[in-house]
Scaffold this motif. Structure first.
Motif, PDB file in Angstrom:
ATOM      1  N   ARG A 402       0.825  -1.200   0.000  1.00 31.67           N
ATOM      2  CA  ARG A 402       0.000   0.000   0.000  1.00 31.67           C
ATOM      3  C   ARG A 402       0.864   1.256   0.000  1.00 31.67           C
ATOM      4  O   ARG A 402       2.082   1.191   0.183  1.00 31.67           O
ATOM      5  N   ALA A 403       0.214   2.387  -0.177  1.00 28.95           N
ATOM      6  CA  ALA A 403       0.936   3.662  -0.156  1.00 28.95           C
ATOM      7  C   ALA A 403       1.702   3.789   1.149  1.00 28.95           C
ATOM      8  O   ALA A 403       2.857   4.238   1.176  1.00 28.95           O
ATOM      9  N   LEU A 404       1.077   3.383   2.236  1.00 31.40           N
ATOM     10  CA  LEU A 404       1.734   3.475   3.541  1.00 31.40           C
ATOM     11  C   LEU A 404       3.013   2.643   3.577  1.00 31.40           C
ATOM     12  O   LEU A 404       4.020   3.061   4.158  1.00 31.40           O
ATOM     13  N   ASP A 405       2.991   1.472   2.959  1.00 34.46           N
ATOM     14  CA  ASP A 405       4.179   0.620   2.971  1.00 34.46           C
ATOM     15  C   ASP A 405       5.319   1.276   2.195  1.00 34.46           C
ATOM     16  O   ASP A 405       6.476   1.210   2.602  1.00 34.46           O
ATOM     17  N   VAL A 420       0.533  10.887   2.430  1.00 33.76           N
ATOM     18  CA  VAL A 420      -0.207   9.726   1.919  1.00 33.76           C
ATOM     19  C   VAL A 420      -1.695   9.825   2.264  1.00 33.76           C
ATOM     20  O   VAL A 420      -2.070  10.479   3.235  1.00 33.76           O
ATOM     21  N   TYR A 421      -2.511   9.177   1.413  1.00 36.28           N
ATOM     22  CA  TYR A 421      -3.974   9.115   1.609  1.00 36.28           C
ATOM     23  C   TYR A 421      -4.629  10.491   1.626  1.00 36.28           C
ATOM     24  O   TYR A 421      -5.637  10.701   2.295  1.00 36.28           O
ATOM     25  N   PHE A 422      -4.043  11.422   0.934  1.00 37.35           N
ATOM     26  CA  PHE A 422      -4.658  12.728   0.746  1.00 37.35           C
ATOM     27  C   PHE A 422      -4.187  13.243  -0.589  1.00 37.35           C
ATOM     28  O   PHE A 422      -3.006  13.099  -0.909  1.00 37.35           O
ATOM     29  N   GLU A 428      -5.306   5.520  -2.545  1.00 38.41           N
ATOM     30  CA  GLU A 428      -3.894   5.234  -2.226  1.00 38.41           C
ATOM     31  C   GLU A 428      -2.986   6.381  -2.672  1.00 38.41           C
ATOM     32  O   GLU A 428      -1.956   6.186  -3.328  1.00 38.41           O
ATOM     33  N   ALA A 429      -3.390   7.574  -2.287  1.00 32.66           N
ATOM     34  CA  ALA A 429      -2.697   8.760  -2.807  1.00 32.66           C
ATOM     35  C   ALA A 429      -1.302   8.925  -2.206  1.00 32.66           C
ATOM     36  O   ALA A 429      -1.071   8.648  -1.029  1.00 32.66           O
ATOM     37  N   LEU A 430      -0.385   9.369  -3.060  1.00 32.87           N
ATOM     38  CA  LEU A 430       0.946   9.828  -2.633  1.00 32.87           C
ATOM     39  C   LEU A 430       1.077  11.237  -3.200  1.00 32.87           C
ATOM     40  O   LEU A 430       1.051  11.425  -4.422  1.00 32.87           O
ATOM     41  N   MET A 431       1.183  12.216  -2.336  1.00 25.74           N
ATOM     42  CA  MET A 431       1.129  13.615  -2.753  1.00 25.74           C
ATOM     43  C   MET A 431       2.537  14.184  -2.583  1.00 25.74           C
ATOM     44  O   MET A 431       3.060  14.231  -1.478  1.00 25.74           O
TER      45      MET A 431
END
Lengths: 492, 460, 492, 460
Positions: A402-405, A420-422, A428-431
């Protein structure tokens, strides 16, 4: 014990601080303070020597990642370099050691600096009036909505709703609630901008304001901004510019020229006030003429005096919304912001935004290739401004990470992860916001790190799922922290 | 100069990057994105950029036009105080490691900041006698507004009863915010002795009163009877909110011990430079039941996957970035670095120091009040600040300026009902000699001043 | 690349520094500087942006152990806590930004500070005259020997030898050579003091000086000091006090009272000037009356002026040995030393020495037990002053690990090792000086670390022999560094 | 207060520690060790200790009695210069990690300092055009003495020929040290144009001459003909030693390129604050053949057991702590932190900046000399400093003080043969407006001054 708190390092009888001798002839404390008010047990503050005090906090400091260590592409946060000059200036006794109640005639330098900063921010925003008072972006937002209410009430109108795109920062809806309005979400069109149809459908005589970020949290400039402004003005609402992304447009496009009535600045983003691990910041607000009477008080006024000018704080503002906080605001952030604007000048500021855009697009282009291009797809595939959003949905589906990983595994590369998540709109956003102060080799290194993480996940996704490995602590149990909160040390 | 200031991309870098993008210039990128009708096609009207040395000199010249508390002897207080800031505080807060990180969203690489927050929360709980605290809010006045909002979320009531002895900035801030919260603010008057009129305050409380707000010591410096005030609030089911000066909590009883539900205040006195009013920090402590509705960041202790202790931002479901319009407050970037300064200061001062300093201030305040020989506005117990009547305030200020002394704050700027009031604050930096100098200025300029009080303790 | 030098981080066209515009009407540089003197190729200094400049040196800084991180019991170096206040004071513009050629009447604060510091050092040493000029202990030593020569020459004497105990610091014999004298070693008696017989045998009319440290480098106070002074004075030589160990005796015993004629101070040891990774320090020298005429010039003179005093630099000193360096010496170290003496006062200074002695003896007693007591035997088994010396001979013989191995293994415990292999007199020496600023728990932790290292070596001596393991680099190849020295980066 | 200042042992700790030792007091320990006849049995006669805030105020008061270069406009130079010190320099040198470690004897935990030394050596080699450099010595003047000693160790000769145009402090320091080295110093005069009289210098060199020492730019600010001077030294087999101002080496040719064997100098101008003369650092560069006899610390690059690159103190057999009386010098603690400041400054300035700054200074110096309209003592090329004759020096100083200007250094303090000489230095901090202010002061106070030079470049 490297994990001990300062309280646990306490030993009876030790101390760091020294105080002057108590040499006045006066009654004892027992005679001075009535018993009902006197403290019975002294607060159990730590008892430590100065050397150990310093070692404790120096040691803690080493457990932080920070901007002077490496790349910090935290989307929407504008983690740009904080010039060391600013710390020297903010520490000058004439600024750092000035009492807020100093009579105006003895604080002319401070007032002139505030006045000049107001003028500079007004020019950058393209709106004529500025208050420096709000202590952060969120206070700036609240200020803007309270100005809106005051303006409408002054016209005898009661309006109840504030429109907010679904891509907006979380502070926007939270502020709307605190200001006593009802938030109404406006959708996003296929090009990442405001859905004009939805906006037209929702803007009406109940609409107090549209809060907008431009470029928005996807890093995209809303090309329909003029039309948006026409719609909002058409229903008599104000148009609020969330300045979180102002770093993209300095000297290129001005919110006032786009049609906004109210703009807040994040001095801790665009104007490089250091973030301090969560503040202080400042959220000055610029407004159009029709909102000026309602600005918080005091305001700085310049008056001709002989050959020059005199400055004073004006409290006589009967239609003002009042105060958002104490005194004159976060003055030392004004010192830094002013020094920054003075150092860069008009060309330097424009170049900041140009290079912020160049860095973001370069990084976006690099990440459109290779494994990143395969697993991290753009949220909206357009030229971006100062930041952009990728979706790790393919990584999740194809690789099982996931994005978090990905974020956590980046920590092992000594790179700070993106936001992440925004925005919520993108799965699965990565900004990613590189800012203009990063050199291209840092961007290349980031690409390399992502490529390696994805390649490694193709082989073994568990590596990322259990990351990080090299940090002072590893993944923490946030769930039980929230379930059974332990928010202070129980002193004995 | 252009093109080199804090940015890294030299012209060669730019060419390489543009080539990757397949465009000839940044302008080409921008022209597709920003419609021409909103493009700025002229330079911003600002002075041209300058070298670091020139900027430094220009700002130094501005700084030198201010009467700072190093060059001047400052008796002004009114919520911010010229305490000595120990060198260790500046040393620690200016370390890049604390100065330049963001809010600790990634706890694995933010244990320094997170542990600081946890230690700060512990210190605030200990000072205030309450069970939970956050890691700081913007400042004292906005903390008061935040307290009212918290109580409203908790008990749903709409009225706020606030003593006029609470800092005027706090009351103004409360009023401004209350318009947003949809709350009504009721102010109750001072008694003749400069303290809260308890009877009038008690009478103002009703069943729709969310909370009662008082300040300790109050704006004039007087010690309030907190226990009685808390009781008055609780009798109507209202919450009792205390605004406290944390530096006096070595000698004054913790509000939590005296029955208060929430205690907030201005943290500047704890190791933060005056900075013309900011940034500093507000602190926010409450009973445990309020924890899940508190504003601001909170650090919690937990363990990592290897069982090692660590800290995280916790209870984030209260916060805007998670809960958006259902958040309990909109606080985002707050005052972490200022709170760190406060924490380091408290650890520097220590358990013995905070009591010693509190006693020193109380005794100096008392000595100063007697030494000035002016009629007190609040003759009762004070701990660091007091108000007196000065027959010819302008004469005093004028003469004081000649000696680089700021004799206090004109009370009428805050309370028009005291046109001749002077609010005088002492700190450990105001030596006995400084106080005697101020007394001499009073004697020189106020020949007609009544010596209302016996000059106890002042040598003949 | 984390190992790159700043030169390797250079990229063409980048820069950090900014300069004012060159706005004077004047000829071009080609017209101003003749071709023979003009530089043809600009120096290839690094081309880096300010953010990357900062990151580079912040990154390097993290590869240092330092006093604010942990215990630093480096014998003979007095690694005591450096108060943060001192850095604030040294940075005050009135000190940091004062030109050395400022006319005396415009530098009264600086001169008064120097005068007061001289008076305080004179009182601490028990000798009436002080020069602050020497820039380090070694310059102080040279100063002392040149004063000795000038004194003897003034009396028409030529003396050629300087006596030095075999326990002395290396600077002593090195300085003797530089001063044109011949060093003669004096032996050490069984109690660790000077061998009086040997001294009597070697002191004669050729002896210019005896250089002594008391307490000596074994940390032992020479109880025969009065007799030593009588012997040295008896042959007309000067008695020089190497102040490296003054931290042991402040307010307890004064070199002047012991019979010394010349004392140097290490402001960077006793008076807590930070060591800076190898300087700056300062080595003021105090002398008895008969040496005063020869002190370096200028000296600070105080004169009555009206109600107060005026201070000036006096250059009119015809018998002076001249100068040891430029200007007035390392002034900012004077600021720190003076602040330290002002903060502590007579009681605080005495307590410093008492606690330095207490800490050393506590640690010595703890290390006399357990495995430390078995493998690390005291060099001389006596109550010590501020430091003591252990011998790792038993560790070498019984465990097969040397003092160096123990030192390196301590690095893995985040403790700085003691001084090793000095004094030369003690085989496998470990010279331990805890200083007064360390809390007892740090001493206990050091004991624990040594116990663990010795226990581990009983099982497997290879562990220590290959230590350290957790440091930024591991044991380095010093032999080939010296054989084929690479002392600069070859730029291309 | 006593017992708590910077020490850690509270009374409870002491009791526990004394119990371990089996004694009742520290006094008991001491009384066995220090004979009573040399015990001090009274308190030191010093003022009682004071709190941190009081010490801070007392020293601030002393600092304020000095005419510092922030509050005053300073044209004084003579070897130390009021250059702008960039904020990054102070930021980096005040990090504990660089400020508080000892000399890097344990390389595994000192790579920061060691790499700094290596980078510094590289920068000095590059500036001077020489092959090897150490990591710094005490200051410029003592570096000159150390250079003479090095050459003596190398060639065994006993005479030093030094130009009178070398900084007087360097010549005095050399003379003082030479008495120890057993060397003879021969000084050769200035020519009428304020430069070294090359013929006289050449004539003074003989077969026992160890080295010739000249300075670039010389003390009066003049540019010397280095190539000719080096040649004169080498003709007699003497070493050529140059004392250089490193900040001018962006525009002046590297001494190594012009044939010099050793180049030393004062480093203050590189990012070190004036500090009333110290600490700063001296630099020391030479041809490779001198490497094993150089004074001072030297860092060398090597590898660790895992093959990772790293740095160590190298060639320590030159040093006192290893070789004792056979060491090549007695240097121990030197000026590492100041050298770090110099290195960071050079990196801040960069390849382009050092040339730009050199040109700026040369043009400003030239402009200033013309603007003052006074008779020059050294009319030839100058790069940052120059000497002029001022008919009424005292009048100029007196009037200048009123405007907080220090107009330069009285040359007679160093060269009695120029009783009316004024040595004037410019830096990038002395703006055109500052220079014009000084020119106005000259015009006001020196009505009789001959305008010896055409005022080239000065607008009418």
């Amino acid at each position: 014990d490297p994990d001990a708190t300062i309280f646990e390092r306490s030993r009876p009888g030790r101390r760091a601080g020294t105080l002057p001798a108590d040499d006045v002839p006066a009654p004892t404390i027992e005679q001075l303070i009535p018993e009902h008010a006197r403290r019975r047990q002294p607060p159990r503050l730590p008892e430590v020597s100065e050397p150990e005090l310093v070692r404790h906090y120096v040691g803690l400091s080493r457990r932080n990642f920070h901007l002077d260590r490496g790349f910090y592409p935290l989307g929407s946060c504008t983690m740009k370099y904080n010039p060391k000059l600013h710390e020297r200036l903010a520490a000058l006794p004439g600024f750092a050691r000035l009492h807020p109640c100093t009579p105006d005639e003895l604080a002319q330098g401070a007032l002139e600096l505030m006045w000049r900063l107001e003028r500079a921010l007004a020019e950058i925003a393209g709106l004529p009036h500025v208050t420096l008072q709000p202590g952060a972006g969120s206070q700036g937002e609240l200020c803007g909505l309270l100005l809106t209410r005051a303006y409408h009430e002054d016209r005898g109108e009661q309006r109840s709703r504030v429109l907010i795109p679904d891509t907006a920062h979380g502070t926007n809806p939270a502020t709307v609630t605190m200001a006593g309005y009802e938030p109404v979400a406006v959708g996003t069109a296929a090009d990442g901008g405001v859905d004009l149809e939805d906006l037209r459908a929702k803007a009406d005589q109940h609409t107090a304001c549209l809060m907008l970020t431009n470029p928005n949290t996807l890093g995209l400039f809303d090309r329909n901004i003029a039309e948006i402004a026409r719609i909002v003005r058409g229903v008599g609402a104000t148009l609020y510019y969330d300045g979180a992304n102002l770093n993209a447009v300095m000297g290129l496009s001005r919110p006032g020229d786009m049609g906004f009535d109210i703009v807040h600045f994040n001095l801790h983003k665009t104007f490089t006030q250091p973030h301090g691990g969560g503040g202080p910041g400042a959220g000055p607000v610029a407004v159009a003429d029709h909102l000026e009477p309602f600005l918080p008080k005091p305001v700085v006024v310049r008056e001709r005096r002989g050959d020059g000018f005199a400055y004073r704080l004006d409290y006589d503002r009967p239609r003002s919304i009042g105060r958002l906080r104490g005194f004159q605001g976060n003055f030392s952030t004004f010192v830094r912001a002013y020094a920054y604007i003075r150092a860069l000048g008009p060309e330097g500021l424009r170049e900041v935004s140009e290079l912020a855009v160049l860095n973001a697009n370069y990084l976006r282009a690099r990440l459109a290739q290779g494994r990143a291009g395969r697993y991290l797809r753009p949220g909206f595939d357009r030229t971006c401004m100062h930041e952009f959003v990728l979706s790790a949905r393919e990584a999740r589906e194809q690789l099982g990470i996931r994005a978090l990983d990905i974020a956590k595994r980046l920590l092992d590369w000594e790179v700070h992860p993106p936001t992440v998540y925004f925005p919520l709109l993108v799965e699965e956003a990565l900004m990613i916001e590189p800012t203009e102060t990063e050199p291209v080799e840092r961007l290349d290194h980031f690409v390399e790190a992502l490529e390696a993480i994805l390649a490694e996940a193709e082989q073994d996704p568990e590596i990322a799922r259990n990351a990080p490995y090299t940090t002072p602590v590893r993944r923490l149990d946030e769930a039980s922290a929230a379930r059974r909160p332990q928010v202070r040390l129980l002193l004995t | 100069m252009s093109g080199v200031r804090y940015t890294s991309a030299a012209s060669g870098d730019r060419e390489r990057m543009l080539a990757t993008l397949g465009v000839a210039s940044v302008e080409q990128l921008l022209s597709h994105e920003i419609p021409e009708e909103v493009r700025l096609r002229r330079p911003l009207e600002l002075p041209a950029g300058a070298s670091e040395g020139e900027v430094c000199d220009e700002l130094r010249a501005l700084a030198e036009r201010n009467a700072d508390a190093d060059a001047w002897t400052v008796f002004a207080g009114a919520g911010m105080y010229d305490h000595y800031v120990p060198a260790v505080v500046d040393e620690i807060i200016r370390r890049s490691e604390f100065l330049t990180p963001y809010t600790p969203y990634q706890p694995e690489v933010s244990q320094g900041t997170l542990q600081v927050m946890f230690e700060f929360q512990t210190a605030i709980c200990e000072l205030t006698g309450l069970e939970v605290a956050n890691a700081g809010v913007y400042d004292g006045p906005s903390a008061v507004a935040a307290a009212a909002y918290l109580v409203r979320l908790d008990n749903g009531r709409r009225r706020i009863v606030v003593s006029r002895a609470v800092h005027p900035h706090a009351r103004e801030t409360l009023a401004t915010h209350a318009r947003g919260f949809g709350m009504e603010v009721v102010e109750t008057p001072l008694a003749a002795d400069g303290r809260t009129d308890i009877a009038r305050l008690a009478a103002a409380i009703d069943a729709d009163t969310a909370c009662v707000i008082v300040q300790q010591p109050n704006f004039l410096g007087s010690v309030e009877d907190l226990a009685t005030l808390a009781q008055a609030a609780h009798e109507h089911g209202a919450a009792a909110v205390c605004v406290a000066d944390p530096l006096t909590l070595g000698v004054l009883e913790a509000p939590g011990v005296l029955g208060f539900d929430v205690c907030v205040g201005e943290g500047q006195a704890l190791g933060n430079h005056l900075q013309y009013g900011g940034p500093s920090f507000g602190f926010f402590a409450a009973r445990e039941r309020y924890l899940r509705r508190m504003p601001g960041r909170i650090a919690g202790r937990t363990r990592d996957v290897d069982g090692r202790p660590g800290y995280v931002l916790t209870l984030q479901t209260r916060e805007q970035h998670i809960r958006r319009e259902r958040a309990t407050h909109n606080i985002c970037t707050a005052q972490q670095l200022n709170a760190l300064a406060g924490l380091v200061y408290l650890a520097w001062l220590g358990k013995a120091g905070i009591v010693e300093l509190g006693e020193l201030l109380a005794r100096r305040a008392h000595f100063a009040r007697a030494a000035l020989g002016l009629e007190p506005i609040n003759p009762g117990p004070v701990v660091r600040e007091f108000a007196v009547r000065v027959p010819d305030l302008e004469a005093l200020f004028a003469r004081a300026y000649e000696q680089r002394v700021i004799p206090g704050v004109r009370l009428a700027d805050f309370y028009p009902e005291y046109p001749d009031g002077l609010l005088v604050a002492v700190t450990e930096r105001r030596s006995r000699a400084d106080i005697e100098r101020l007394a001499a200025l009073v004697r020189e300029t106020q020949p007609q001043a009544p010596s209302a009080l016996p000059r106890e303790g002042v040598p003949a």
